[in-house]
Structures are given as C-alpha cells and as structure tokens.
Design a protein around this motif. Structure first.
Motif, mmCIF file in Angstrom:
data_model
loop_
_atom_site.group_PDB
_atom_site.id
_atom_site.type_symbol
_atom_site.label_atom_id
_atom_site.label_comp_id
_atom_site.label_asym_id
_atom_site.label_seq_id
_atom_site.Cartn_x
_atom_site.Cartn_y
_atom_site.Cartn_z
ATOM 1 N N ILE A 220 -57.065 19.070 -10.653
ATOM 2 C CA ILE A 220 -58.005 19.332 -11.750
ATOM 3 C C ILE A 220 -59.057 20.333 -11.279
ATOM 4 C CG2 ILE A 220 -57.689 17.115 -12.921
ATOM 5 C CD1 ILE A 220 -60.211 16.122 -11.526
ATOM 6 N N LYS A 221 -59.546 21.111 -12.217
ATOM 7 C CA LYS A 221 -60.609 22.065 -11.923
ATOM 8 C C LYS A 221 -61.938 21.370 -12.130
ATOM 9 C CE LYS A 221 -62.169 26.775 -12.854
ATOM 10 N NZ LYS A 221 -61.950 28.013 -13.665
ATOM 11 N N ILE A 222 -62.740 21.327 -11.084
ATOM 12 C CA ILE A 222 -64.007 20.599 -11.136
ATOM 13 C C ILE A 222 -65.165 21.595 -11.104
ATOM 14 C CG2 ILE A 222 -65.479 18.914 -9.971
ATOM 15 C CD1 ILE A 222 -62.962 17.612 -8.868
ATOM 16 N N LYS A 223 -65.958 21.567 -12.151
ATOM 17 C CA LYS A 223 -67.133 22.439 -12.235
ATOM 18 C C LYS A 223 -68.326 21.745 -11.584
ATOM 19 C CE LYS A 223 -69.939 25.024 -15.569
ATOM 20 N NZ LYS A 223 -70.200 25.264 -17.022
ATOM 21 N N GLU A 224 -69.040 22.470 -10.754
ATOM 22 C CA GLU A 224 -70.177 21.900 -10.020
ATOM 23 C C GLU A 224 -71.501 22.370 -10.604
ATOM 24 O OE1 GLU A 224 -69.441 23.293 -6.098
ATOM 25 O OE2 GLU A 224 -67.478 22.327 -5.969
ATOM 26 N N THR A 225 -72.547 21.597 -10.343
ATOM 27 C CA THR A 225 -73.892 21.966 -10.781
ATOM 28 C C THR A 225 -74.905 21.366 -9.819
ATOM 29 O OG1 THR A 225 -75.398 22.032 -12.680
ATOM 30 C CG2 THR A 225 -74.233 19.962 -12.293
ATOM 31 N N LEU A 226 -76.164 21.679 -10.009
ATOM 32 C CA LEU A 226 -77.229 21.109 -9.195
ATOM 33 C C LEU A 226 -77.856 19.926 -9.907
ATOM 34 C CD1 LEU A 226 -79.112 24.198 -7.691
ATOM 35 C CD2 LEU A 226 -77.829 22.468 -6.435
ATOM 36 N N PHE A 227 -78.122 18.883 -9.149
ATOM 37 C CA PHE A 227 -78.842 17.712 -9.657
ATOM 38 C C PHE A 227 -79.920 17.391 -8.629
ATOM 39 C CE2 PHE A 227 -79.037 12.932 -10.117
ATOM 40 C CZ PHE A 227 -79.769 12.973 -11.295
ATOM 41 N N GLY A 228 -81.145 17.839 -8.908
ATOM 42 C CA GLY A 228 -82.179 17.773 -7.892
ATOM 43 C C GLY A 228 -81.816 18.726 -6.773
ATOM 44 N N ASP A 229 -81.751 18.220 -5.543
ATOM 45 C CA ASP A 229 -81.349 19.065 -4.417
ATOM 46 C C ASP A 229 -79.897 18.833 -4.018
ATOM 47 O OD1 ASP A 229 -81.606 16.538 -3.432
ATOM 48 O OD2 ASP A 229 -82.888 17.054 -1.748
ATOM 49 N N GLN A 230 -79.152 18.142 -4.885
ATOM 50 C CA GLN A 230 -77.740 17.865 -4.619
ATOM 51 C C GLN A 230 -76.825 18.769 -5.423
ATOM 52 O OE1 GLN A 230 -76.669 13.844 -5.530
ATOM 53 N NE2 GLN A 230 -77.653 12.964 -3.717
ATOM 54 N N LYS A 231 -75.700 19.149 -4.808
ATOM 55 C CA LYS A 231 -74.609 19.727 -5.561
ATOM 56 C C LYS A 231 -73.731 18.583 -6.017
ATOM 57 C CE LYS A 231 -73.899 24.394 -3.750
ATOM 58 N NZ LYS A 231 -72.952 25.271 -3.008
ATOM 59 N N VAL A 232 -73.412 18.549 -7.306
ATOM 60 C CA VAL A 232 -72.628 17.436 -7.847
ATOM 61 C C VAL A 232 -71.459 17.973 -8.667
ATOM 62 C CG1 VAL A 232 -74.531 15.781 -7.885
ATOM 63 C CG2 VAL A 232 -74.195 17.296 -9.843
ATOM 64 N N PRO A 233 -70.381 17.183 -8.757
ATOM 65 C CA PRO A 233 -69.204 17.627 -9.522
ATOM 66 C C PRO A 233 -69.262 17.182 -10.977
ATOM 67 C CG PRO A 233 -68.679 15.649 -8.300
ATOM 68 C CD PRO A 233 -70.133 15.949 -8.005
ATOM 69 N N PHE A 234 -68.325 17.694 -11.765
ATOM 70 C CA PHE A 234 -68.146 17.337 -13.176
ATOM 71 C C PHE A 234 -69.380 17.701 -14.006
ATOM 72 C CE2 PHE A 234 -65.115 14.734 -10.897
ATOM 73 C CZ PHE A 234 -63.962 14.869 -11.669
ATOM 74 N N ALA A 235 -69.791 18.968 -13.885
ATOM 75 C CA ALA A 235 -70.936 19.463 -14.654
ATOM 76 C C ALA A 235 -70.636 19.411 -16.149
ATOM 77 C CB ALA A 235 -71.243 20.893 -14.234
ATOM 78 N N ILE A 236 -71.640 18.991 -16.920
ATOM 79 C CA ILE A 236 -71.534 18.940 -18.385
ATOM 80 C C ILE A 236 -72.872 19.374 -18.983
ATOM 81 C CG2 ILE A 236 -69.707 17.222 -18.719
ATOM 82 C CD1 ILE A 236 -71.813 15.071 -18.686
ATOM 83 N N GLU A 237 -72.900 19.555 -20.283
ATOM 84 C CA GLU A 237 -74.125 19.991 -20.960
ATOM 85 C C GLU A 237 -74.479 19.025 -22.079
ATOM 86 O OE1 GLU A 237 -73.283 23.933 -22.270
ATOM 87 O OE2 GLU A 237 -73.409 24.809 -20.260
ATOM 88 N N ASN A 238 -75.739 19.128 -22.529
ATOM 89 C CA ASN A 238 -76.238 18.337 -23.670
ATOM 90 C C ASN A 238 -76.024 16.844 -23.468
ATOM 91 O OD1 ASN A 238 -76.855 20.795 -25.028
ATOM 92 N ND2 ASN A 238 -74.691 20.948 -25.616
ATOM 93 N N SER A 239 -76.430 16.367 -22.297
ATOM 94 C CA SER A 239 -76.235 14.973 -21.931
ATOM 95 C C SER A 239 -77.483 14.464 -21.226
ATOM 96 C CB SER A 239 -75.010 14.857 -21.014
ATOM 97 O OG SER A 239 -74.814 13.524 -20.601
#
Length: 435
Positions: free
Chosen positions: A74-93
């Motif tokens: 699966i293709k996993i999109k990453e994002t920042l959460f505080g100072d962490q890089k986290v997987p399964f980025a989503i929006e409007n949540s």
C-alpha cells in the motif's frame, strides 16, 4: 457513561484496533453502531469514523486501510504531527492522520507479511520498518497517540470515564547456555583449556580450573538474579533453551538431560515464571517446539505456555501459528535484535491478529524494549552509553504509564570477557525503573 462510535461497516480490523486502543490502553468502554439515525439521536459522548462526518460530531476521517480484507503493498502518505513524522495522512479530521489505521499497521506487523530482504538469520530487519524510517521506533507511539485521543475526548466530553494504568517493569532472562564450563565434560573443557592457553587468555584458564575445583561457573548468575529481583519485588520470567540435537552453531546449550541443568530449572521455577526458548532448529523442524515444551514441563512439573524465540527468529504468520499449535498462549519475541524500541509500536501486551484469516487470535504478545546483546553487540555501546539509552526508553514508557519489558541473558551478568562492567547496567536499569 460510555462512548458511542459510528462507523458504517464494523470490519474485523476496525473492531480489533478500537478494542486495543480504548479498552486495553485507555480503559474506556464503548459501543459501535452502524445505524446513522441511532448515532444522531444518541445523547452519549460520540465520535464517528467515516469518509465524511454525519453532522457536527467529533469526526475522525477513515482511510480505506481498515476496511480492506487483503494483504498487498500500500502507498502510505506521511505528514507531521507535532515533531513526529506519522503515516496515513488525512485531511479535515480531528487529527491530521488516521491514528487507527497507523496503529493497526504497526500492531499487525503488516509490513512483515510483504516481501523483504531478510538478514543473515532470515529475520525482518529493523531498518526496513516504517517506524525506523520515520524515527519513531524508540517511542511507544500507539500508547502516546491513545493519550492524545483521550485529551481530545475529555475536552469535548468531560464526563467520559477513563481508567488509569500504572507503570510496570517485567525483567526477562534468556538462558541460552546455563553454564559456561560446568556440565560440559572433561574432554570439552580440556580443549577449551588448551585453546585459552594458546591465546594466553589467563582469565578463561582461571575460570576453567576454578569451575573444575567446585567454584561458581561464570554463567551461574542465578543467585544474584534471584536476590536482586526479590530486592525490588519483581517477578522475572526465565526462558530456557532445551535443544536436543539442535542447530550445531546456534543451539549450544547444556544437554536437557543433565541433572545439574534440570535441578537449576526446578529451583528457578520456585521463584520465577518459566518459559520455553524454542531452539533455532525448531524454525525448520517445527515438531521440536512441542518436544522441547514437553521436556520443560516434565522438569518443572508445571504447565508452560510462554515462549520467546531463540535469536528472535520471528516470521509471519508461520512462527505464531506453530506456537499456537504447540499450546503456547504468551509470546515474548516482539522486538528487534539490531535496534532498541517497540517493534509493534506499543509497550502494551496485545493479542496477535492473524492477517491471513483476518481475525484476532488468543495468542498474547508481550513486546520488549531493550536487549543486552543489542546494546553491546549490535550498537557497540559501552556500559555508560547503554545506561543512557535504557533511561530514555524507560522514560518513554513511564510517560504513557505502560509496561517496560527487558531481555537479558544470564551470561551477560558474568563480569567476564566482553561482559565486564555490564552487571552495573542491569542494576541501574532495575533501580531506574522503580524510581
């Protein structure tokens, strides 16, 4: 009052993940509903896990991962959460990533079912894991994320009830070689003596002669362990290797029929929990697991249902299916040999989820955070550096009121050879975990 969770389809993955986060970590009771009208009309504290919100409720966007029933890349999109890089980025949540999908991905060890380049022992390398690549392997991230969820929910629903956990420390000891020289026989020790003499290894010569004269064997650290654990009111778990004609190089233990070895196991079983250390060879000749388990039960006269894989040889789903078949209910192999941290993303025990059958099993997994060999052999740390790394891990577990589990060996407390100075590391770990 309990929490109401709306999701249009309650899949096995969703049920498993929400149960773990809310019941096992947060001690918060909840109910699912797939009926939108019931959810909208309810006065309970409530959240939705869906593609779109139903109204103005506390909404967590759902990626497609937990609604699937297959194993594929699966293709996993990453994002920042505080100072962490986290997987399964989503929006409007409520959160910028799907915390439930990310948690299941780590817990289920999904990535280990996919093709990978194994190490020399056919193990999944820590450096290939997503946690390592995101630099979150040394943090029990699922437990941390659960506390974030708790704070979000309490801000919205101050009356929602959560239980409280307490930090716990579980020391575990692997006994690969019960003794160094004792029970080896005159011939084997004579060969060792002459090899040590050729290398001018006076320490080893003295140990061989001393053991032959009735002094303590260097690997006989059991009295120290028993007294130290009692001092801190800790009940340890000892995993014994009982290989009969095992792998010539990696199953070099005492013969399980040796009386001194059997007496040792019986004595330890009176003061600690006993588990099986399935041999290296058992990964190929799987019948050996049941044979070795039976031998251990005959020695202790107790039912044994806990294990840890020798060399941490863990392959999904084969290893766990073999353990279940043999009658094992608790496994302590969830950790990496080459790196510190939390292989499944958590410091909390959890039931293994069989991805092939898409169901939770009764096999409970107890993750460990640190191993002596990792510190000394793989990371090449000295005792002072090792102590600093352990302190960081213990703090990360204390911050989430979790369980810190360590993996040590009797021989690494021998204060001989490469393990000189390492007893202080163990002492400091026990003291630091209870401060």
């Amino acid at each position: 009052m309990q929490l109401l969770i709306y999701t249009p389809k309650i899949t096995p993955r969703i049920k498993y993940t929400f149960n773990f986060i809310f019941r096992e970590i947060l001690y918060c009771d909840f109910e699912f509903t797939s009926v939108a009208a019931d959810f909208s009309n309810s006065n309970w504290p409530k959240i939705s896990y869906n593609d779109i919100p139903l109204g103005d409720e506390l909404y967590f966007a759902c990626s497609s991962f937990l609604t699937k029933h297959n194993i594929e890349p699966i293709k996993i999109k990453e994002t920042l959460f505080g100072d962490q890089k986290v997987p399964f980025a989503i929006e409007n949540s409520a959160l910028p990533f799907d915390v439930f999908a990310a948690s299941f991905y780590f817990l289920s060890r999904y990535e280990e079912y996919l093709p990978f380049e194994a190490d020399e022992h056919q193990r999944y390398p820590a450096t290939q894991s997503l946690q390592y690549k995101l630099d979150i392997l040394k943090i029990p991230v699922i437990d941390s994320w659960a506390l974030v969820l708790k704070n979000i929910l309490l801000k919205k629903f101050p009356t929602l009830i959560f239980g409280k956990r307490k930090f716990e420390f579980i020391p575990t000891i692997d006994v690969d070689r019960a003794y160094h020289f004792r029970s080896s026989g005159i011939l084997k020790n004579t060969v060792r003596f002459f090899k040590a003499a050729l290398k001018l290894n006076t320490e080893k010569i003295v140990d061989i002669i001393g053991t032959g004269l009735g002094q303590n064997d260097p690997f006989d650290t059991y009295e120290y362990l028993t007294n130290t654990h009692a001092q801190y009111n800790l009940r340890a778990i000892f995993f014994f290797l009982l290989a009969k004609q095992g792998h010539e190089e990696f199953d070099q233990n005492i013969n399980p029929e040796d009386e001194a070895f059997k007496n040792l196991i019986s004595e330890i079983s009176e003061v600690a929990q006993i588990g099986l250390h399935p041999s290296y060879a058992s990964n190929i000749e799987t019948k050996k697991i049941s044979e070795e388990l039976l031998s251990l039960q005959e020695i202790t006269q107790k039912r044994i249902d806990a294990s840890r894989q020798h060399f941490l040889k863990l392959n999904f789903p084969q290893t766990y299916l073999q353990l279940i078949k043999a009658g094992i209910n608790h496994d302590y192999s969830m950790g990496y040999a080459s790196q510190l941290g939390f292989r499944a993303g958590t410091c909390t025990s959890f039931f293994w989820y069989d991805l092939q059958l898409e169901k939770q099993t009764h096999l409970k997994i107890h993750p460990f955070a640190v191993m002596d060999v990792t510190l000394q052999q793989y990371l090449k740390l000295n005792p002072e550096e090792a102590i600093a790394k352990i302190e960081e891990l213990i703090l990360s577990v204390k911050l989430v009121d979790g369980t810190f589990c360590s993996l040590w060996h009797n021989e690494s407390l021998s204060e001989t050879g490469k393990w000189k100075g390492w007893k202080a590391v163990y002492d400091h770990m026990l003291k630091n975990s209870l401060d």
